[in-house]
Design an enzyme around this catalytic site. Structure first.
Site, PDB file in Angstrom:
ATOM      1  N   ASP A 145      35.111  46.492  34.929  1.00 54.62           N
ATOM      2  CA  ASP A 145      36.518  47.320  34.789  1.00 54.62           C
ATOM      3  C   ASP A 145      37.296  47.034  33.637  1.00 54.62           C
ATOM      4  O   ASP A 145      36.954  45.672  33.134  1.00 54.62           O
ATOM      5  CB  ASP A 145      37.222  47.226  35.966  1.00 54.62           C
ATOM      6  CG  ASP A 145      37.871  45.548  36.183  1.00 54.62           C
ATOM      7  OD1 ASP A 145      37.063  44.750  36.284  1.00 54.62           O
ATOM      8  OD2 ASP A 145      38.910  45.352  36.491  1.00 54.62           O
TER       9      ASP A 145
ATOM     10  N   GLU B 270      37.892  43.137  38.556  1.00 48.15           N
ATOM     11  CA  GLU B 270      38.279  41.838  38.072  1.00 48.15           C
ATOM     12  C   GLU B 270      39.852  41.635  37.797  1.00 48.15           C
ATOM     13  O   GLU B 270      40.611  40.972  37.964  1.00 48.15           O
ATOM     14  CB  GLU B 270      37.440  41.215  37.184  1.00 48.15           C
ATOM     15  CG  GLU B 270      37.773  39.773  36.947  1.00 48.15           C
ATOM     16  CD  GLU B 270      38.898  39.519  35.782  1.00 48.15           C
ATOM     17  OE1 GLU B 270      39.182  38.452  35.502  1.00 48.15           O
ATOM     18  OE2 GLU B 270      39.204  40.402  35.301  1.00 48.15           O
TER      19      GLU B 270
HETATM   20 ZN   LIG Z   1      37.850  39.618  31.811  1.00 49.72          ZN
END
Ligand SMILES: [Zn+2]
Length: 410
Positions: A83, A178
């Site tokens: 992401d 993340e």
């Molecule tokens: Zn990162």
């Protein structure tokens, strides 16, 4: 070794897929579009000859590179996240290379007035002569962390093609979300099967990280007492005003905007209130656990003083653990950093050990039983339109990965 052409080809391909995560989402992964890249990566892993390629329902992509040497070598994992940050658009990213940067302005977009130079980014100064990749002015680049994915994929391809390179079994993992702090929530450490791992999610060339913040969040709720203001003397407790006083009572030199390096802080992220009720939320961050607890006691003393001063109000204070400093785990396995430092030096790079002022997926993994420090990818200015990554830095990061694979088989 020169992997720059394949590194760029991959970075460009991945950057063009919008994989922005969403912190308000209730699903996992937080956005469906991350699965588009996850599918592409799984297919690519198969195409380069990786074994046991899997894409599970959470969007985790995992694969294996079988050992080329016999014997009981520890299984090593390499991880990066799919992401990009919700802080800036990741839609329609158009990467461009500024080849052999000479030290002047890097015009990311004339039209958008986005110009990168050593005045607005002094960190760039050390990278003269290198090939610098940026987006085109209206989006982030997404080198965080697609540079990491490109590095792992390219190094993996090299290792698969060159079975004469001695290494034990290697695992690859690409994870969603993340940037919204949920990256490894459902990650099955046991099934992944690595003993140690490295996230390739650091920034400028040379930086290696085995330490991150200890993080708690804090909530203060004030219940006041509402009385007609005309007859409120000694009868009213104004919750909103008491909350403001507590926030203002926190020392100015212990805030995110006044601290750096190893200095901790409390940040009040949200304040809402009226006479009857007020709520304060915030985050507490500190590398040293003892100092974290001391800061919490210091805030506790401010709240206690407010309780004494405003007996008509009810003030509650609570802390909740968010994540912990992975150093605590990693120091118990000195080989993990020892091999990493040696692998970085072998790539001709001076390692710079620095504490992360935030959390990493590796921190959470470390506490889930998989010690996982963080390695540079060669990029900087993440989460915005000024993001850049050096292809030369990415190349050296890929060399570090290959060196690591060798060193763990020694
Ligand atoms: Zn990162």
């Amino acid at each position: 070794m020169d992997f720059k052409a394949s590194l760029y080809k991959r970075l460009e391909k991945y950057a063009r897929v919008d994989t922005q995560s969403d912190e308000k989402s209730q699903t996992f992964p937080s956005t469906k579009k991350q699965l588009v890249l996850a599918k592409l990566l799984a297919a690519e892993l198969k195409a380069i000859g990786a074994k046991g390629v899997k894409l599970d329902k959470y969007g985790y992509v995992t694969a294996e590179i079988p050992a080329t040497v016999k014997g009981n070598k520890p299984v090593i994992g390499f991880l990066a996240h799919i992401d990009t940050s919700p802080a800036a658009s990741g839609k329609g990213v158009k990467p461009q290379v500024h080849k052999g940067w000479k030290g002047g302005d890097i015009v990311i977009s004339r039209r958008h007035g986005v110009v990168l130079n050593t005045k607005n980014c002094p960190e760039l100064a050390g990278f003269k002569g290198e090939d610098i990749v940026t987006a085109s002015g209206d989006t982030l680049l997404g080198a965080d962390n697609k540079a990491g994915i490109a590095i792992i994929m390219t190094a993996a391809e090299h290792l698969i093609r060159h079975r004469e390179i001695p290494h034990g079994a290697l695992k690859i993992g690409f994870t969603p979300d993340e940037e919204v702090g949920q990256g490894v929530k459902y990650f099955d450490v046991k099934a992944f099967g690595a003993k140690y791992a490295y996230t390739f999610d650091g920034d400028m060339e040379g930086s290696v990280e085995d330490e991150n913040f200890n993080a708690d969040c804090v909530k203060i709720s004030v219940t006041g007492k509402s009385v007609h203001p005309g007859s409120a003397k000694n009868a009213m407790a104004n919750a909103a005003r008491i909350a403001a006083e507590i926030v203002a009572g926190w020392p100015e030199n212990m805030l995110p905007e006044t601290t750096e390096n190893r200095e901790g802080f409390i940040m009040f992220t949200d304040i809402s209130g009226e006479t009857e009720k007020a709520e304060i939320s915030g985050i507490v961050r500190e590398h040293d656990m003892k100092k974290l607890k001391a800061m919490e006691r210091q805030l506790g003393a401010i709240v206690a003083a407010a309780r004494l001063k405003y007996p008509l109000a009810k003030i509650e204070l609570s802390f909740r653990e968010q994540y912990r400093n992975m150093k605590e785990i990693i120091v118990k396995h000195p080989e993990v950093m020892g091999k990493l430092m040696a692998a970085v030096k072998q790539a001709g790079v001076t390692p710079r050990l620095k504490p992360v002022r935030g959390g990493t997926d590796g921190a959470r993994l470390s506490f889930m039983g998989l010690p996982t420090p963080n390695v540079f990818t060669g990029g900087y200015n993440y989460h915005g339109r000024y993001e850049w990554v050096s292809l030369d830095g990415m190349n050296r990061s890929a060399e570090v990965l290959i060196n690591l694979a060798r060193k763990w088989a020694e």
